[in-house]
Design a protein around this motif. Sequence first.
Motif, PDB file in Angstrom:
ATOM      1  N   THR B 124       0.837  -1.211   0.000  1.00  0.00           N
ATOM      2  CA  THR B 124       0.000   0.000   0.000  1.00  0.00           C
ATOM      3  C   THR B 124       0.871   1.260   0.000  1.00  0.00           C
ATOM      4  O   THR B 124       0.499   2.285   0.571  1.00  0.00           O
ATOM      5  N   ILE B 125       2.030   1.183  -0.705  1.00  0.00           N
ATOM      6  CA  ILE B 125       2.972   2.300  -0.692  1.00  0.00           C
ATOM      7  C   ILE B 125       2.400   3.533  -1.399  1.00  0.00           C
ATOM      8  O   ILE B 125       2.517   4.662  -0.913  1.00  0.00           O
ATOM      9  N   SER B 126       1.726   3.313  -2.544  1.00  0.00           N
ATOM     10  CA  SER B 126       1.242   4.471  -3.300  1.00  0.00           C
ATOM     11  C   SER B 126       0.204   5.243  -2.479  1.00  0.00           C
ATOM     12  O   SER B 126       0.142   6.473  -2.536  1.00  0.00           O
ATOM     13  N   SER B 127      -0.590   4.517  -1.713  1.00  0.00           N
ATOM     14  CA  SER B 127      -1.574   5.191  -0.863  1.00  0.00           C
ATOM     15  C   SER B 127      -0.885   6.022   0.217  1.00  0.00           C
ATOM     16  O   SER B 127      -1.347   7.126   0.571  1.00  0.00           O
ATOM     17  N   LEU B 128       0.256   5.501   0.728  1.00  0.00           N
ATOM     18  CA  LEU B 128       1.019   6.244   1.741  1.00  0.00           C
ATOM     19  C   LEU B 128       1.619   7.509   1.133  1.00  0.00           C
ATOM     20  O   LEU B 128       1.544   8.604   1.718  1.00  0.00           O
ATOM     21  N   VAL B 129       2.173   7.361  -0.082  1.00  0.00           N
ATOM     22  CA  VAL B 129       2.794   8.515  -0.745  1.00  0.00           C
ATOM     23  C   VAL B 129       1.735   9.574  -1.052  1.00  0.00           C
ATOM     24  O   VAL B 129       1.966  10.770  -0.860  1.00  0.00           O
ATOM     25  N   LYS B 130       0.555   9.125  -1.477  1.00  0.00           N
ATOM     26  CA  LYS B 130      -0.548  10.049  -1.763  1.00  0.00           C
ATOM     27  C   LYS B 130      -0.909  10.835  -0.495  1.00  0.00           C
ATOM     28  O   LYS B 130      -1.034  12.070  -0.514  1.00  0.00           O
ATOM     29  N   LYS B 131      -1.063  10.095   0.626  1.00  0.00           N
ATOM     30  CA  LYS B 131      -1.374  10.731   1.905  1.00  0.00           C
ATOM     31  C   LYS B 131      -0.316  11.791   2.253  1.00  0.00           C
ATOM     32  O   LYS B 131      -0.626  12.889   2.688  1.00  0.00           O
ATOM     33  N   ALA B 132       0.973  11.405   2.016  1.00  0.00           N
ATOM     34  CA  ALA B 132       2.070  12.312   2.354  1.00  0.00           C
ATOM     35  C   ALA B 132       2.020  13.569   1.496  1.00  0.00           C
ATOM     36  O   ALA B 132       2.215  14.682   1.985  1.00  0.00           O
ATOM     37  N   LYS B 133       1.719  13.392   0.201  1.00  0.00           N
ATOM     38  CA  LYS B 133       1.714  14.528  -0.716  1.00  0.00           C
ATOM     39  C   LYS B 133       0.559  15.471  -0.435  1.00  0.00           C
ATOM     40  O   LYS B 133       0.610  16.658  -0.742  1.00  0.00           O
ATOM     41  N   GLU B 134      -0.516  14.932   0.115  1.00  0.00           N
ATOM     42  CA  GLU B 134      -1.651  15.784   0.452  1.00  0.00           C
ATOM     43  C   GLU B 134      -1.331  16.690   1.639  1.00  0.00           C
ATOM     44  O   GLU B 134      -2.131  17.548   2.009  1.00  0.00           O
ATOM     45  N   GLY B 135      -0.171  16.443   2.263  1.00  0.00           N
ATOM     46  CA  GLY B 135       0.339  17.406   3.228  1.00  0.00           C
ATOM     47  C   GLY B 135      -0.143  17.287   4.647  1.00  0.00           C
ATOM     48  O   GLY B 135      -0.038  18.219   5.430  1.00  0.00           O
ATOM     49  N   ASP B 136      -0.716  16.125   5.002  1.00  0.00           N
ATOM     50  CA  ASP B 136      -1.212  15.990   6.372  1.00  0.00           C
ATOM     51  C   ASP B 136      -0.134  15.528   7.340  1.00  0.00           C
ATOM     52  O   ASP B 136      -0.208  15.798   8.531  1.00  0.00           O
ATOM     53  N   ILE B 137       0.861  14.802   6.829  1.00  0.00           N
ATOM     54  CA  ILE B 137       1.796  14.110   7.716  1.00  0.00           C
ATOM     55  C   ILE B 137       3.011  14.990   8.015  1.00  0.00           C
ATOM     56  O   ILE B 137       3.583  15.590   7.119  1.00  0.00           O
ATOM     57  N   LYS B 138       3.384  15.047   9.312  1.00  0.00           N
ATOM     58  CA  LYS B 138       4.591  15.761   9.691  1.00  0.00           C
ATOM     59  C   LYS B 138       5.754  14.811   9.927  1.00  0.00           C
ATOM     60  O   LYS B 138       6.898  15.136   9.641  1.00  0.00           O
TER      61      LYS B 138
END
Lengths: 206, 206
Positions: B124-138
């Motif tokens: 589920t790496i692409s989903s993680l990268v998508k989440k990261a790019k959406e800018g929620d994760i610090k």
Amino acid sequence: MDFSSKLLENAVHEMSQLPGIGKRTALRLVLHLLKQPNGQTMRLASALEDLRNSVKFCSRCHNISDVEVCEICSNPKRDDQVVCVVEDIRDVMAIENTGQYNGLYHVLGGKISPMEGVGPQELTISSLVKKAKEGDIKELIFALSSTMEGDTTNFYIYKQLEGLDIKTSTIARGISIGDELEYADEVTLGRSILNRIPFENSLKTN
Amino acid sequence: MDFSSKLLENAVHEMSQLPGIGKRTALRLVLHLLKQPNGQTMRLASALEDLRNSVKFCSRCHNISDVEVCEICSNPKRDDQVVCVVEDIRDVMAIENTGQYNGLYHVLGGKISPMEGVGPQELTISSLVKKAKEGDIKELIFALSSTMEGDTTNFYIYKQLEGLDIKTSTIARGISIGDELEYADEVTLGRSILNRIPFENSLKTN
């Protein structure tokens, strides 16, 4: 263990009811099934259900069988006057694998064990005694494991057969083929000396 | 193994498909089920079927869950800017048990392993990268096991996140609490010296 899913928790709980399978192993097995194609889980579930719903026991020897009288009991080439008394189907399979036995079996379904609440009436002993009294059997071979429960069961059956003209024997206990004497336990070594056999006989097997 | 019953053979065969369970163990488990009341087998079979048919994964963290968004992801008290990357649900359960973590998780579903045919697209790496790019994760905490596969997976994800303003860390490797230094392996001991922490910090934890 806290599970994030009731379905998972339930599957793990049921899996961990099996002997020797703890919660962690159960979780590993269930997660493995989830990673495999759908079909594998379905086949396992239906194989277990089918077995439980349709399992039959041979009406003569009480072994697990798909038919009324099992292949061994219905085989005319086998000697139906010799009956080997065993605990369960695994013993039948083990003895069949040796290729050394041509008689029939009687599967007791367990051993007499007061500690575990298993009395003679939980086993198929009365059916064995009935068979014996009907006069078909010439020799009965006891092949239960030589634990206290096994010995008790042997002796109980032996007593029930008193007065009948049936030869009883037990399988030979002794040193395993290939084993070193120095590592053998005393009881086994002692018995193997007491029950020594003529040297010529040891040449005959196989 | 020669079975006296096709039903039994089939159940043993399916049981022995589970990892670490050979034919003999499978036979022991199946015979155990046969000795128990009918209900136990039925409950096991239906628990496995229900899980397989109705299993859901949390749409955010991909953990196994009975609902669309799992309890952890939907808990407003948890810090949704910190995400811990783990392999599977067992790691989530292990970290939750410590009571030391208040962020969210991202369950990869495995590790990149060319030997076993597992590439990044199986996880589920692409989903993680998508989440990261959406800018929620610090902050992203890598908590995969430190094997070659784990390190590869960490590095692959790390590369995908290049240019984003996200702090990445991995869980501390070192000598287990209570372990004797003399028995520790050199790599772990070496790393624990390199990554030593101020003594005052070690007093803070619990």
